[in-house]
Write a protein that holds these residues in place. Sequence first.
Motif, PDB file in Angstrom:
ATOM      1  N   GLU A  49      12.102  21.046 -46.327  1.00  0.00           N
ATOM      2  CA  GLU A  49      11.319  21.728 -45.288  1.00  0.00           C
ATOM      3  C   GLU A  49      11.171  23.213 -45.611  1.00  0.00           C
ATOM      4  OE1 GLU A  49      13.619  20.639 -41.851  1.00  0.00           O
ATOM      5  OE2 GLU A  49      12.319  18.928 -41.406  1.00  0.00           O
ATOM      6  N   GLN A  50      12.252  23.808 -46.100  1.00  0.00           N
ATOM      7  CA  GLN A  50      12.229  25.226 -46.466  1.00  0.00           C
ATOM      8  C   GLN A  50      11.237  25.479 -47.618  1.00  0.00           C
ATOM      9  OE1 GLN A  50      16.058  26.572 -47.868  1.00  0.00           O
ATOM     10  NE2 GLN A  50      15.696  28.695 -47.262  1.00  0.00           N
ATOM     11  N   ILE A  51      11.264  24.629 -48.613  1.00  0.00           N
ATOM     12  CA  ILE A  51      10.370  24.774 -49.772  1.00  0.00           C
ATOM     13  C   ILE A  51       8.922  24.555 -49.365  1.00  0.00           C
ATOM     14  CG2 ILE A  51       9.727  23.769 -52.002  1.00  0.00           C
ATOM     15  CD1 ILE A  51      12.775  23.192 -52.415  1.00  0.00           C
ATOM     16  N   SER A  52       8.674  23.514 -48.560  1.00  0.00           N
ATOM     17  CA  SER A  52       7.292  23.247 -48.148  1.00  0.00           C
ATOM     18  C   SER A  52       6.741  24.401 -47.304  1.00  0.00           C
ATOM     19  CB  SER A  52       7.179  21.918 -47.403  1.00  0.00           C
ATOM     20  OG  SER A  52       7.945  21.931 -46.223  1.00  0.00           O
ATOM     21  N   ALA A  53       7.566  24.987 -46.453  1.00  0.00           N
ATOM     22  CA  ALA A  53       7.135  26.140 -45.659  1.00  0.00           C
ATOM     23  C   ALA A  53       6.807  27.324 -46.571  1.00  0.00           C
ATOM     24  CB  ALA A  53       8.220  26.520 -44.651  1.00  0.00           C
ATOM     25  N   LEU A  54       7.594  27.491 -47.601  1.00  0.00           N
ATOM     26  CA  LEU A  54       7.371  28.578 -48.557  1.00  0.00           C
ATOM     27  C   LEU A  54       5.992  28.454 -49.210  1.00  0.00           C
ATOM     28  CD1 LEU A  54       8.687  30.996 -50.102  1.00  0.00           C
ATOM     29  CD2 LEU A  54       9.486  29.318 -51.748  1.00  0.00           C
ATOM     30  N   PHE A  55       5.587  27.223 -49.506  1.00  0.00           N
ATOM     31  CA  PHE A  55       4.286  26.985 -50.137  1.00  0.00           C
ATOM     32  C   PHE A  55       3.191  26.704 -49.103  1.00  0.00           C
ATOM     33  CE2 PHE A  55       7.202  25.867 -53.685  1.00  0.00           C
ATOM     34  CZ  PHE A  55       6.776  26.856 -54.557  1.00  0.00           C
ATOM     35  N   GLU A  56       3.524  26.933 -47.820  1.00  0.00           N
ATOM     36  CA  GLU A  56       2.574  26.794 -46.717  1.00  0.00           C
ATOM     37  C   GLU A  56       1.943  25.404 -46.664  1.00  0.00           C
ATOM     38  OE1 GLU A  56      -0.015  30.105 -47.516  1.00  0.00           O
ATOM     39  OE2 GLU A  56       1.306  31.495 -46.461  1.00  0.00           O
ATOM     40  N   MET A  57       2.793  24.403 -46.731  1.00  0.00           N
ATOM     41  CA  MET A  57       2.330  23.024 -46.610  1.00  0.00           C
ATOM     42  C   MET A  57       3.390  22.209 -45.898  1.00  0.00           C
ATOM     43  SD  MET A  57       2.660  21.778 -50.648  1.00  0.00           S
ATOM     44  CE  MET A  57       1.120  22.486 -51.082  1.00  0.00           C
ATOM     45  N   SER A  58       2.991  21.034 -45.433  1.00  0.00           N
ATOM     46  CA  SER A  58       3.964  20.153 -44.783  1.00  0.00           C
ATOM     47  C   SER A  58       4.814  19.471 -45.856  1.00  0.00           C
ATOM     48  CB  SER A  58       3.231  19.092 -43.948  1.00  0.00           C
ATOM     49  OG  SER A  58       2.567  18.180 -44.799  1.00  0.00           O
ATOM     50  N   VAL A  59       5.889  18.863 -45.419  1.00  0.00           N
ATOM     51  CA  VAL A  59       6.751  18.118 -46.348  1.00  0.00           C
ATOM     52  C   VAL A  59       5.948  16.990 -46.988  1.00  0.00           C
ATOM     53  CG1 VAL A  59       8.778  16.624 -46.516  1.00  0.00           C
ATOM     54  CG2 VAL A  59       8.899  18.716 -45.154  1.00  0.00           C
ATOM     55  N   VAL A  60       5.135  16.308 -46.201  1.00  0.00           N
ATOM     56  CA  VAL A  60       4.311  15.210 -46.721  1.00  0.00           C
ATOM     57  C   VAL A  60       3.342  15.742 -47.778  1.00  0.00           C
ATOM     58  CG1 VAL A  60       2.537  13.506 -46.132  1.00  0.00           C
ATOM     59  CG2 VAL A  60       4.528  13.805 -44.654  1.00  0.00           C
ATOM     60  N   GLN A  61       2.706  16.888 -47.497  1.00  0.00           N
ATOM     61  CA  GLN A  61       1.786  17.480 -48.478  1.00  0.00           C
ATOM     62  C   GLN A  61       2.520  17.820 -49.770  1.00  0.00           C
ATOM     63  OE1 GLN A  61       0.370  20.627 -45.887  1.00  0.00           O
ATOM     64  NE2 GLN A  61      -1.726  19.825 -46.021  1.00  0.00           N
ATOM     65  N   LEU A  62       3.717  18.362 -49.634  1.00  0.00           N
ATOM     66  CA  LEU A  62       4.503  18.712 -50.820  1.00  0.00           C
ATOM     67  C   LEU A  62       4.851  17.460 -51.623  1.00  0.00           C
ATOM     68  CD1 LEU A  62       6.061  20.793 -52.546  1.00  0.00           C
ATOM     69  CD2 LEU A  62       8.004  20.457 -51.010  1.00  0.00           C
ATOM     70  N   LEU A  63       5.286  16.425 -50.936  1.00  0.00           N
ATOM     71  CA  LEU A  63       5.693  15.200 -51.627  1.00  0.00           C
ATOM     72  C   LEU A  63       4.517  14.475 -52.276  1.00  0.00           C
ATOM     73  CD1 LEU A  63       8.305  13.808 -49.085  1.00  0.00           C
ATOM     74  CD2 LEU A  63       8.765  14.866 -51.313  1.00  0.00           C
ATOM     75  N   THR A  64       3.328  14.627 -51.707  1.00  0.00           N
ATOM     76  CA  THR A  64       2.161  13.912 -52.235  1.00  0.00           C
ATOM     77  C   THR A  64       1.236  14.815 -53.034  1.00  0.00           C
ATOM     78  OG1 THR A  64       0.921  14.286 -50.184  1.00  0.00           O
ATOM     79  CG2 THR A  64       2.177  12.233 -50.361  1.00  0.00           C
ATOM     80  N   TYR A  65       1.638  16.064 -53.258  1.00  0.00           N
ATOM     81  CA  TYR A  65       0.784  17.030 -53.952  1.00  0.00           C
ATOM     82  C   TYR A  65       0.515  16.581 -55.391  1.00  0.00           C
ATOM     83  CZ  TYR A  65      -0.916  21.337 -56.028  1.00  0.00           C
ATOM     84  OH  TYR A  65      -1.682  22.264 -56.690  1.00  0.00           O
ATOM     85  N   ASN A  66      -0.746  16.692 -55.792  1.00  0.00           N
ATOM     86  CA  ASN A  66      -1.145  16.417 -57.172  1.00  0.00           C
ATOM     87  C   ASN A  66      -1.888  17.617 -57.719  1.00  0.00           C
ATOM     88  OD1 ASN A  66      -0.171  13.708 -57.469  1.00  0.00           O
ATOM     89  ND2 ASN A  66      -1.806  13.068 -56.101  1.00  0.00           N
ATOM     90  N   ASP A  67      -1.676  17.894 -58.974  1.00  0.00           N
ATOM     91  CA  ASP A  67      -2.317  19.011 -59.651  1.00  0.00           C
ATOM     92  C   ASP A  67      -3.827  18.773 -59.700  1.00  0.00           C
ATOM     93  OD1 ASP A  67      -3.148  21.033 -61.322  1.00  0.00           O
ATOM     94  OD2 ASP A  67      -2.012  20.360 -63.065  1.00  0.00           O
ATOM     95  N   PRO A  68      -4.622  19.662 -59.082  1.00  0.00           N
ATOM     96  CA  PRO A  68      -6.080  19.482 -59.104  1.00  0.00           C
ATOM     97  C   PRO A  68      -6.654  19.428 -60.525  1.00  0.00           C
ATOM     98  CG  PRO A  68      -5.462  21.234 -57.569  1.00  0.00           C
ATOM     99  CD  PRO A  68      -4.226  20.827 -58.321  1.00  0.00           C
ATOM    100  N   GLU A  69      -6.106  20.213 -61.435  1.00  0.00           N
ATOM    101  CA  GLU A  69      -6.584  20.189 -62.821  1.00  0.00           C
ATOM    102  C   GLU A  69      -6.302  18.839 -63.465  1.00  0.00           C
ATOM    103  OE1 GLU A  69      -5.202  23.515 -65.121  1.00  0.00           O
ATOM    104  OE2 GLU A  69      -5.928  24.955 -63.648  1.00  0.00           O
ATOM    105  N   GLN A  70      -5.143  18.260 -63.159  1.00  0.00           N
ATOM    106  CA  GLN A  70      -4.802  16.945 -63.699  1.00  0.00           C
ATOM    107  C   GLN A  70      -5.708  15.881 -63.105  1.00  0.00           C
ATOM    108  OE1 GLN A  70      -2.613  16.357 -66.197  1.00  0.00           O
ATOM    109  NE2 GLN A  70      -3.347  14.278 -66.183  1.00  0.00           N
ATOM    110  N   GLU A  71      -6.030  16.024 -61.812  1.00  0.00           N
ATOM    111  CA  GLU A  71      -6.930  15.064 -61.178  1.00  0.00           C
ATOM    112  C   GLU A  71      -8.318  15.119 -61.810  1.00  0.00           C
ATOM    113  OE1 GLU A  71      -6.845  15.588 -56.942  1.00  0.00           O
ATOM    114  OE2 GLU A  71      -4.891  14.641 -56.761  1.00  0.00           O
ATOM    115  N   ILE A  72      -8.789  16.339 -62.144  1.00  0.00           N
ATOM    116  CA  ILE A  72     -10.083  16.490 -62.806  1.00  0.00           C
ATOM    117  C   ILE A  72     -10.036  15.826 -64.176  1.00  0.00           C
ATOM    118  CG2 ILE A  72     -11.630  18.179 -63.882  1.00  0.00           C
ATOM    119  CD1 ILE A  72     -10.949  20.042 -61.474  1.00  0.00           C
TER     120      ILE A  72
END
Length: 113
Positions: A49-72
Amino acid sequence: MKLLGKKIRLLRHQRGWSQEDVAKQLDISIPAFSKIETGITDVNLSRLEQISALFEMSVVQLLTYNDPEQEIKNASDLEVANKKLHDRDAEVIELQKKVIELYEEIRNSKSFG
């Protein structure tokens, strides 16, 4: 947890932060943060929760985050693969036509013979 560490490292790099910057914001040592990024240390929910807040995202967003460049890159790879598949399909259709033509030729030659 190694995947989570990679995501955290990617997010940190995207923001131009050093491990020291993040460690200070999390109030932990640099080696402790390094262990999170490398997946050596499992992250508990509180730290997550602390890390996700630091990156201004929810825990779910952090856990499911994918690199946009990799997705491209993945999308581009998929387009290339789809084109190759389409080309192969066209080749197969052409070969099927040739087989049918040859069959017709053989059948016609036997009926005249």
